[in-house]
Write a protein that holds these residues in place. Structure first.
Motif: not given
Length: 415
Positions: A65-73, A93-94, A107-109, A154-158
């Motif tokens: 599924r499409e995932q949402v990651i919020s990075f700190p300031p 999304q993977v 891949y998150i880091t 293997g990722l696609r940035v929306a």
């Protein structure tokens, strides 16, 4: 417990364990990477799948599924050497579970670090104002770099969104002051513009009102002048008619007097008597301090005395004596002949009525239209020769009934 029963139980437990190892269930929107003897074998799709016990194993379970990651300031320095904190949100999304497992360790880091470095590169070329107002450009550049870099993973940035840009407190205070000053400036400008437009509108209204008032006064003055002109013309016409009537009356009076004198055939005594009656009128007046008796006065008295039978008359017959009739009765004085005077045309001025004069037929509407279109047009007075001709044609001499056979003035009979 017997050894056979124990062995049977152990075999049953092993069978259950082997069956559990050989069967796996993949949930919807997930994928499992399977390795066989330590090597990649296949990727299991959602549903029930069979594995070889002790040979195949599930390496990782990947969420598709499409995932949402919020990075700190992250601290970022702008082109004008101001440090701001920017936090971002990445939607990805993977697309290939095998690459997501074997292409990168985490891949998150990796995405977080890649976002931070790309953000610093992009914002480092902008000043603070450009960074605050150019979020769309920053988002577009971040998405392009991340999507191109994370493809082998293997990722696609929306899309990539900047959640907040936090400048230092001092900069925020300065920005607020600048914004407040700018708003105050715009408020003052708008107020001045409003006052300017109001003053212009008021001046235009006053100008239009002054023009209309001047036009009204002009029209009123024109109408007053035209009315005064018409009234003067009508009064002049009336005075002229009165003068004509007076002249006709005097002409008729003189003509009647002369005719009466001719009809009465006056003698020397009557003229002397009239002369004596006129003398007291000469002495009338407050300014008369001295009265000189004319030389003809004594001659007139001598004539009257002779006519009245004075001493020098020697018994002459008195002019007041009347001959007696033959029968002995006193004769009555002869009555003067009745004069037949026609007075029907005495008061005819032979002039058109004042209402039919061209000046009296003008209306106010025509005067106003003429004043508006061409201004007040005052007709020129007729020349003196024409006025004299009109007087001669309309005077008493123009009436044929007043003309006598002999136009010469009547002459008194020689006494």
């Amino acid at each position: 417990m017997e050894p056979a029963l124990i062995a049977l139980i152990v075999i049953a437990v092993l069978v259950v364990f082997v069956l559990a190892k050989s069967v796996t269930i993949v949930p919807q929107a997930q994928a499992k990477v399977v390795e066989r003897l330590g090597r990649y074998s296949r990727t299991l799709s959602p549903g029930l799948a069979l594995l070889v016990p002790f040979v195949d194993r599930v390496r990782a379970t990947i969420d598709l599924r499409e995932q949402v990651i919020s990075f700190p300031p992250q601290p970022v320095i702008t082109a004008d050497n101001l440090q701001v904190g920017i936090d971002t949100v990445v939607y990805f999304q993977v697309t290939d579970p095998r690459l997501a497992v074997y292409g990168i360790a985490n891949y998150i880091t990796g995405m977080e670090q890649l976002t931070t470095t790309t953000l610093r590169n992009v914002v480092g070329g902008l000043n603070l104002e450009g960074a605050l107002t150019g979020r769309d450009g920053i988002n577009s550049q971040l998405r392009t770099v991340l999507d191109g870099t994370t493809g082998p993973w293997g990722l696609r940035v929306a899309r990539v969104e900047i959640k907040a840009i936090d400048p230092p407190p001092s900069i925020q205070d300065s920005m607020e002051k600048q914004m407040r000053a700018d708003r105050d400036k715009r408020a003052v400008i708008l107020t001045a513009e409003g006052q300017r437009h109001a003053a212009i509108t008021t001046a235009e209204g006053q100008k239009a009102a002054s023009i209309l008032s001047a036009e009204g006064k002009k029209q009123a003055a024109i109408l007053d002048a035209e009315a005064e002109r018409q009234s003067r013309i009508l009064r002049a016409e009336g005075e002229r008619a009165a003068l004509f009537l007076q002249a006709q009356g005097q002409a008729k009076s003189i003509e009647t007097v002369f005719q009466a004198i001719h009809d009465g055939k006056p003698d020397q005594g009557l003229l002397a008597y009239q002369y004596l009656q006129t003398l007291p009128k000469i002495a009338q007046g407050d300014a008369n301090k001295m009265w000189i008796v004319p030389s003809e006065f004594s001659k007139a008295l001598e004539g009257l005395s002779k006519l009245g039978g004075g001493e020098d008359g020697d018994g002459a017959r008195n002019w007041m004596d009347v001959d007696a009739p033959a029968g002995g009765q006193q004769a009555a004085p002869a009555a003067p002949a009745a004069s037949s005077l026609d007075t029907s045309s005495w008061f005819d001025s032979n002039l058109p009525p004042a209402a039919e004069q061209p000046e009296a037929k003008m209306t106010l509407s025509s005067i106003a239209d003429q004043a508006v279109e061409t201004g007040p047009q005052i007709p020129k007075p007729p020349p003196l020769s024409q006025v004299k001709q009109d007087v001669q044609e309309s005077g008493p001499a123009a009436d044929p009934r007043n003309r006598r056979e002999d136009d010469a003035p009547p002459q008194l009979p020689a006494g």
